[in-house]
Design an enzyme around this catalytic site. Sequence first.
Site, PDB file in Angstrom:
ATOM      1  N   GLN A   1       1.113  -1.171   0.623  1.00 23.46           N
ATOM      2  CA  GLN A   1       0.574   0.222   0.157  1.00 23.46           C
ATOM      3  C   GLN A   1       0.994   1.358  -0.240  1.00 23.46           C
ATOM      4  O   GLN A   1       1.427   2.178  -0.662  1.00 23.46           O
ATOM      5  CB  GLN A   1      -0.892   0.038   1.389  1.00 23.46           C
ATOM      6  CG  GLN A   1      -1.939   1.066   1.460  1.00 23.46           C
ATOM      7  CD  GLN A   1      -3.176   1.045  -0.335  1.00 23.46           C
ATOM      8  OE1 GLN A   1      -3.357  -0.321   0.545  1.00 23.46           O
ATOM      9  NE2 GLN A   1      -3.458   2.187  -0.451  1.00 23.46           N
ATOM     10  N   TYR A   2       1.390   1.134   0.823  1.00 19.45           N
ATOM     11  CA  TYR A   2       2.534   2.504   1.095  1.00 19.45           C
ATOM     12  C   TYR A   2       3.681   2.385   0.355  1.00 19.45           C
ATOM     13  O   TYR A   2       4.191   3.638  -0.642  1.00 19.45           O
ATOM     14  CB  TYR A   2       2.981   2.571   2.271  1.00 19.45           C
ATOM     15  CG  TYR A   2       2.340   2.983   3.543  1.00 19.45           C
ATOM     16  CD1 TYR A   2       1.238   4.193   3.433  1.00 19.45           C
ATOM     17  CD2 TYR A   2       1.641   1.667   4.237  1.00 19.45           C
ATOM     18  CE1 TYR A   2       0.198   4.170   4.401  1.00 19.45           C
ATOM     19  CE2 TYR A   2       0.715   1.772   5.104  1.00 19.45           C
ATOM     20  CZ  TYR A   2      -0.570   3.274   4.874  1.00 19.45           C
ATOM     21  OH  TYR A   2      -1.317   3.104   5.882  1.00 19.45           O
ATOM     22  N   HIS A   3       3.966   1.833  -0.429  1.00 18.43           N
ATOM     23  CA  HIS A   3       4.936   1.190  -1.664  1.00 18.43           C
ATOM     24  C   HIS A   3       4.535   1.902  -2.753  1.00 18.43           C
ATOM     25  O   HIS A   3       5.044   2.875  -3.876  1.00 18.43           O
ATOM     26  CB  HIS A   3       5.404  -0.253  -2.139  1.00 18.43           C
ATOM     27  CG  HIS A   3       6.480  -0.535  -3.186  1.00 18.43           C
ATOM     28  ND1 HIS A   3       7.689  -0.647  -2.702  1.00 18.43           N
ATOM     29  CD2 HIS A   3       6.162   0.162  -4.254  1.00 18.43           C
ATOM     30  CE1 HIS A   3       8.462  -1.055  -3.746  1.00 18.43           C
ATOM     31  NE2 HIS A   3       7.629  -0.442  -4.811  1.00 18.43           N
TER      32      HIS A   3
END
Length: 741
Positions: A312-314
């Site tokens: 998700q944060y990648h």
Amino acid sequence: MKNTLFICLFALFAFSGCVDDEEDFATGGNISPELTPENKENAELNAAVFEQLNLDYPGLEKVKQYYEAGENYLAASALLEYYRMRSNVENPNLSLIDVITTTAEKEKADYALEYCFASSNFVDKNGKPFSIKKDGVLDWTIVPSSVTSGEYQKQLHRHQWFIPQGKAYRETGDEKYVASWIEVYGDWIVQNPKPEAGPIDEGPWWQLQVAHRVSDQVQLLEYFKPASNFTPEWLTTFLTSFAEQADFLHDYPYTKSGNILITQANALTDAGILMPEFKRAQNWLDKGYEIYNAEIDNQFFSDGWHKEMSLQYHTDVMDSYYNMIAFYQTNNLASKISPDFIAKLRKPAEVLMHLTYPNYFRKAKNDSQDEKHPLPSFNDSWKEGKTRNVLLNNFKKYLTLFPDSEELRYMTTAVNGGSAQGVVPGNDMKLFDEAGYYIFRNGWQPESTVMIFSNNRSNDISPAMQVSSHNQPDNGTFELYINGRNFFPDSGVAAYSGDDIRTWFRGSDKHNTLTLKDMSRPEKEWKQNIEKAAGKLLTSQKSDNFEMISFENPSYSNLTHRRTVFFVKKQFFVLVDEAIGNASNPLYLSFNLCEGTDTEVVIDHGEVDSNNPASYSNGQNGAHTAFADGNNILVRTFADNNQAISMHSFNTPGAGEGDFTGRVSYVKDGGDYNNRPAYTIYSEKEADKNMRFITVILPVSGDTTTKKVEALFTDSGYSDNGGKLSVTIDDNETYNLEYIL
């Protein structure tokens, strides 16, 4: 009277089809500078905006003239005219031609008219966003009684319903959406003044909330500026607040590396490029670039993975970097970005490619979870929103950054059964050994098999594995995709803030890994969460018969979990789990299966006679599936010689009280989840003995009850240097496997 004429004429220009071209419509219409409104001496303006603006900026000549003459209302009117007409900057993320509001967006926009504000997935029992209107006023501090997550307040102050209202206005021309935005946002500005001492906790002025608002506001200005409700008075209020928030982001950079800091840089870039009329615009832009440039080496491992270990944060951080580059390129600033800067994003782009399941390439036939979710859900990577279309848009972005990548070209063209161009990525195992992700794959066709392991390091902001960490305590867990079905989907998130639901979903035994019994609660079968995530790849090997990896994690102070995996003939999997250390707690080897009826996903129970070691080959410790489409698996676990094992599952008579019904969630908030089968292999452990287990996962086309699996260790016992084992399928196919460390 003149003001009324101005508004009527402007409305005619903005909403009729009689415009010279699409550009006039997109910028609000071609308004004659001669239509000057009557001065309002008592207008409620926020004159502070004129001190924030660079009145010498090209196009603001009238604004400056009126302001210096003390005609503030006329200055504000000229400023509104300027913003309605300007074409000196471009937001590549925004198109105002033929705006279409989705059904979900229209619903959010309309609910907001009733003061029911969409805040992530938080809804009442009827599926409606909660109202924050209480006793006739808006209560921005409210937390609905049924909400136990602190995330609700954070999301509320990101104003997620305003963009849908902007789109609804542009599509319909209905001024009620503009009036609602002005009323609600004006109320928020009054009730939530900027704190003088900087960010306070994670409240309305936490950097992440401010960054989301700033990035949205540059779009909201464009959506709403043609409206008759968008008056000169409101413009001064809006712009003053905007500059105040952009200044706040500039003056208070987030103190830790990670996605929050990059989101802040993204908002500063948006503000600096799209609002160049402000005195501090260059400061905003410079600060954004400073963060981006400094962080590009801090955000990612050398293998390309984002250090918070969540897809998700990648992808969010990659979106921010892409956004920054696109803004620079679109606004003639590309020369300020070095090729080396962009080159550093290549490996992060390829991470997403290798983590994509082959259902991405399957032509969609239904709305099943397997059809909708082409990515694994490890570590706060919620499946919601990660559809093939979202993935496709990401790959298209990455291809513009790296047009020489034939693999990315394949990802952009072969989606959803499309006509493929470029080069199919390779099928060899892919090891992201620094981040701790390992991938087995036998193809990129929808019917292919992909198994992905997560063996994290604690590199995010909470290395002690607190509940707020994006790293879940699940080292060694895996997902297994076969022919369109994910047989072991990760449990997911369900709740994003530190409440009981989030704690449950983060539980180590809610993943496919090995845990110890919590001896502080001996009266129940409670499992103890992994205490440390320091995953390490020990070795990998490729031969004619198999691909193999071996990795470990010091899960507890007195126990290391070592897992070795064989992908035999690119067809089936053999897992060797070793519990190494002086722990004397009982062990649990957990497996969390896919959703299905009790006849489609079946837990198979069997116990081994410790006095007859050979009998474990006949035990039924495991599970099988019986899906009508014939896409099935058989799972069997075997213990080392003289090592007794038993099974616990939620539907087993007499199972321990701490056993659980499996769950899987596809969203990040709201606590929504579905039940699914889950079980654990239980075994006692003595302090002076290391324990070993073999688990075979056999894909089956058709009826699993016709298949037979046997496995045993063929060495002389546990060794630090590796092991040997034998696996037999259907009494006629025997595979001798060995791992050397």
